[in-house]
Structures are given as C-alpha cells and as structure tokens.
Motif scaffolding. Sequence first.
Motif, PDB file in Angstrom:
ATOM      1  N   GLU A   1       5.397  -2.092   0.463  1.00  0.00           N
ATOM      2  CA  GLU A   1       4.800  -3.407   0.630  1.00  0.00           C
ATOM      3  C   GLU A   1       5.870  -4.474   0.882  1.00  0.00           C
ATOM      4  O   GLU A   1       5.699  -5.344   1.739  1.00  0.00           O
ATOM      5  CB  GLU A   1       3.994  -3.762  -0.623  1.00  0.00           C
ATOM      6  CG  GLU A   1       2.633  -4.238  -0.284  1.00  0.00           C
ATOM      7  CD  GLU A   1       1.846  -4.601  -1.514  1.00  0.00           C
ATOM      8  OE1 GLU A   1       2.408  -4.728  -2.623  1.00  0.00           O
ATOM      9  OE2 GLU A   1       0.645  -4.767  -1.357  1.00  0.00           O
TER      10      GLU A   1
ATOM     11  N   ASP B   1       3.478   3.929  -7.868  1.00  0.00           N
ATOM     12  CA  ASP B   1       3.467   2.461  -7.830  1.00  0.00           C
ATOM     13  C   ASP B   1       4.753   1.918  -7.218  1.00  0.00           C
ATOM     14  O   ASP B   1       4.726   0.957  -6.440  1.00  0.00           O
ATOM     15  CB  ASP B   1       3.264   1.882  -9.237  1.00  0.00           C
ATOM     16  CG  ASP B   1       1.823   2.053  -9.723  1.00  0.00           C
ATOM     17  OD1 ASP B   1       0.919   2.220  -8.881  1.00  0.00           O
ATOM     18  OD2 ASP B   1       1.610   2.018 -10.956  1.00  0.00           O
TER      19      ASP B   1
ATOM     20  N   GLY C   1      -1.811   4.894  -1.821  1.00  0.00           N
ATOM     21  CA  GLY C   1      -1.315   4.980  -3.199  1.00  0.00           C
ATOM     22  C   GLY C   1      -2.415   5.405  -4.160  1.00  0.00           C
ATOM     23  O   GLY C   1      -2.201   6.259  -5.032  1.00  0.00           O
ATOM     24  N   GLU C   2      -3.597   4.835  -3.985  1.00  0.00           N
ATOM     25  CA  GLU C   2      -4.734   5.204  -4.841  1.00  0.00           C
ATOM     26  C   GLU C   2      -5.113   6.668  -4.650  1.00  0.00           C
ATOM     27  O   GLU C   2      -5.407   7.370  -5.614  1.00  0.00           O
ATOM     28  CB  GLU C   2      -5.952   4.304  -4.567  1.00  0.00           C
ATOM     29  CG  GLU C   2      -5.827   2.916  -5.157  1.00  0.00           C
ATOM     30  CD  GLU C   2      -5.539   2.911  -6.655  1.00  0.00           C
ATOM     31  OE1 GLU C   2      -6.217   3.623  -7.417  1.00  0.00           O
ATOM     32  OE2 GLU C   2      -4.608   2.197  -7.062  1.00  0.00           O
TER      33      GLU C   2
ATOM     34  N   LYS D   1      -2.748   8.708  -6.589  1.00  0.00           N
ATOM     35  CA  LYS D   1      -3.022   8.643  -8.032  1.00  0.00           C
ATOM     36  C   LYS D   1      -4.188   9.537  -8.413  1.00  0.00           C
ATOM     37  O   LYS D   1      -4.157  10.212  -9.439  1.00  0.00           O
ATOM     38  CB  LYS D   1      -3.312   7.192  -8.450  1.00  0.00           C
ATOM     39  CG  LYS D   1      -2.085   6.303  -8.451  1.00  0.00           C
ATOM     40  CD  LYS D   1      -2.478   4.898  -8.861  1.00  0.00           C
ATOM     41  CE  LYS D   1      -1.317   3.941  -8.747  1.00  0.00           C
ATOM     42  NZ  LYS D   1      -1.709   2.575  -9.122  1.00  0.00           N
TER      43      LYS D   1
ATOM     44  N   VAL E   1       4.738   2.487  -3.411  1.00  0.00           N
ATOM     45  CA  VAL E   1       3.821   1.531  -2.782  1.00  0.00           C
ATOM     46  C   VAL E   1       4.450   0.134  -2.766  1.00  0.00           C
ATOM     47  O   VAL E   1       4.422  -0.565  -1.754  1.00  0.00           O
ATOM     48  CB  VAL E   1       2.446   1.517  -3.503  1.00  0.00           C
ATOM     49  CG1 VAL E   1       1.599   0.338  -3.061  1.00  0.00           C
ATOM     50  CG2 VAL E   1       1.718   2.828  -3.259  1.00  0.00           C
ATOM     51  N   LYS E   2       5.044  -0.269  -3.889  1.00  0.00           N
ATOM     52  CA  LYS E   2       5.652  -1.598  -3.983  1.00  0.00           C
ATOM     53  C   LYS E   2       6.802  -1.747  -2.982  1.00  0.00           C
ATOM     54  O   LYS E   2       6.915  -2.753  -2.294  1.00  0.00           O
ATOM     55  CB  LYS E   2       6.168  -1.812  -5.419  1.00  0.00           C
ATOM     56  CG  LYS E   2       6.754  -3.181  -5.660  1.00  0.00           C
ATOM     57  CD  LYS E   2       7.220  -3.316  -7.092  1.00  0.00           C
ATOM     58  CE  LYS E   2       8.013  -4.592  -7.265  1.00  0.00           C
ATOM     59  NZ  LYS E   2       8.847  -4.552  -8.459  1.00  0.00           N
TER      60      LYS E   2
ATOM     61  N   SER F   1      -0.935  -3.544   4.393  1.00  0.00           N
ATOM     62  CA  SER F   1      -0.755  -3.539   2.947  1.00  0.00           C
ATOM     63  C   SER F   1      -1.945  -2.865   2.270  1.00  0.00           C
ATOM     64  O   SER F   1      -1.778  -2.090   1.318  1.00  0.00           O
ATOM     65  CB  SER F   1      -0.594  -4.974   2.454  1.00  0.00           C
ATOM     66  OG  SER F   1      -0.406  -4.997   1.072  1.00  0.00           O
ATOM     67  N   LYS F   2      -3.147  -3.142   2.782  1.00  0.00           N
ATOM     68  CA  LYS F   2      -4.352  -2.499   2.235  1.00  0.00           C
ATOM     69  C   LYS F   2      -4.308  -0.993   2.475  1.00  0.00           C
ATOM     70  O   LYS F   2      -4.705  -0.207   1.613  1.00  0.00           O
ATOM     71  CB  LYS F   2      -5.613  -3.096   2.864  1.00  0.00           C
ATOM     72  CG  LYS F   2      -5.942  -4.481   2.346  1.00  0.00           C
ATOM     73  CD  LYS F   2      -7.169  -5.040   3.030  1.00  0.00           C
ATOM     74  CE  LYS F   2      -7.384  -6.493   2.620  1.00  0.00           C
ATOM     75  NZ  LYS F   2      -8.411  -7.146   3.417  1.00  0.00           N
TER      76      LYS F   2
ATOM     77  N   HIS G   1      -1.947   0.485  -0.037  1.00  0.00           N
ATOM     78  CA  HIS G   1      -2.589   0.552  -1.360  1.00  0.00           C
ATOM     79  C   HIS G   1      -3.585   1.704  -1.434  1.00  0.00           C
ATOM     80  O   HIS G   1      -3.665   2.411  -2.432  1.00  0.00           O
ATOM     81  CB  HIS G   1      -3.302  -0.772  -1.686  1.00  0.00           C
ATOM     82  CG  HIS G   1      -2.407  -1.753  -2.359  1.00  0.00           C
ATOM     83  ND1 HIS G   1      -2.048  -1.649  -3.676  1.00  0.00           N
ATOM     84  CD2 HIS G   1      -1.770  -2.852  -1.886  1.00  0.00           C
ATOM     85  CE1 HIS G   1      -1.237  -2.642  -3.996  1.00  0.00           C
ATOM     86  NE2 HIS G   1      -1.053  -3.385  -2.921  1.00  0.00           N
TER      87      HIS G   1
END
Length: 185
Positions: A179, A172, A121-122, A125, A175-176, A114-115, A118
């Motif tokens: 997850e 987002d 995803g960052e 962005k 990523v969601k 999950s990390k 994320h």
Amino acid sequence: MLNEIKQDTQTRMAKSVEALKHTLIKVRTGRASTALVEHLKVNYYGSDMPLSQVASVAVSDARSLTITPWEKQMVGAVEKAILASDLGLTPNTAGTTIRLNLPALTEERRRELSKVVHGEGEDSKVAIRNIRRDANQQIKELLKEKLISEDDQRAAEDDIQKLTDKAIKDVDEVVKTKEQELMAV
C-alpha cells in the motif's frame, strides 16, 4: 506427532504469505517492474507460453519497459497478449522492440488498487485460518484416539494459534508495504 503437525502448519502458512507476495507483484505501482508482464501468456505456434520464455523483458527507466521477442514474427503475438491483458497498457512497437510506457497512477486508480491489495490480503488470512482449523482438527483427532493428553492438546492449540498470529501479522506487513508503495507519488 504434534511436532509434525506444527511443522506442517508453519510451512503451509509460510507458503500462503509467499503466495500473497507473488500475487501482489502483479499489482501495478507507479514504478516499472518486469514482474508486471512476466505472467502474460503469449500464443507461440499454437501453445500459450509465458512472455519470459519468448522474449527478454527489461526495465529501461522508472516508467517504461522494453520487450524484445527472440523471433521477429513474435512481435505481433506479444502485442496481442499485452492488449488482451488487464494491465491497461498500450504497446509502442519500433521494429522488433516493444516499449511499454507506464503512466503515473491517478489518485482514484491508487485507491482501486489499494482495495485489490486489501482483498488479496483478506484471502490470504482466510487461507491461514483454514490451515489453523485443519491443524486443530488433527490435534483433536489425536486426543480422541488417546494418543495425547488434554494438556498436550491445549499446549499444541496454543502453539498453532501463535503460528497463526505470526502469519497474519506477516500478511498485514506485506499488505501495508504494498500500500505504501502504491501511495508513493
């Protein structure tokens, strides 16, 4: 001129979102998927080839993959590639068929993945914000050269910001979704 900048910006942002989706396919969930191993490079007569070009990969059930090299002598090279990868899987070989059993993910491993999701995803962005910065810079150049008015500049920057907000919202959501896929037992 402004429309070209907006179009280019929108295309580049969409490519960033697609790149994220492509990257996240490789993150292992509890379910078997051929995408987990397709990116692996196999030594094929001295050159590295993608696994999908030297073997057929199939999902045999929810938790296992079967890899069948097209040439008998490639079995060892495919096994080596799997063991050398960061997948943490051990191949089981029976003749010319290699089976990969995917163990259920532990809670701790799910959190680690999950990390990773994320973090990816960052990164996406940041790439999108860089694209926004480039587009705004191009718009300022047009204003400096007096090719557009200040009102046009403001309107164009607002449009670029809307494109940025949409792309970040898409990231987002990707990523969601990934997850939720990871946390599903």
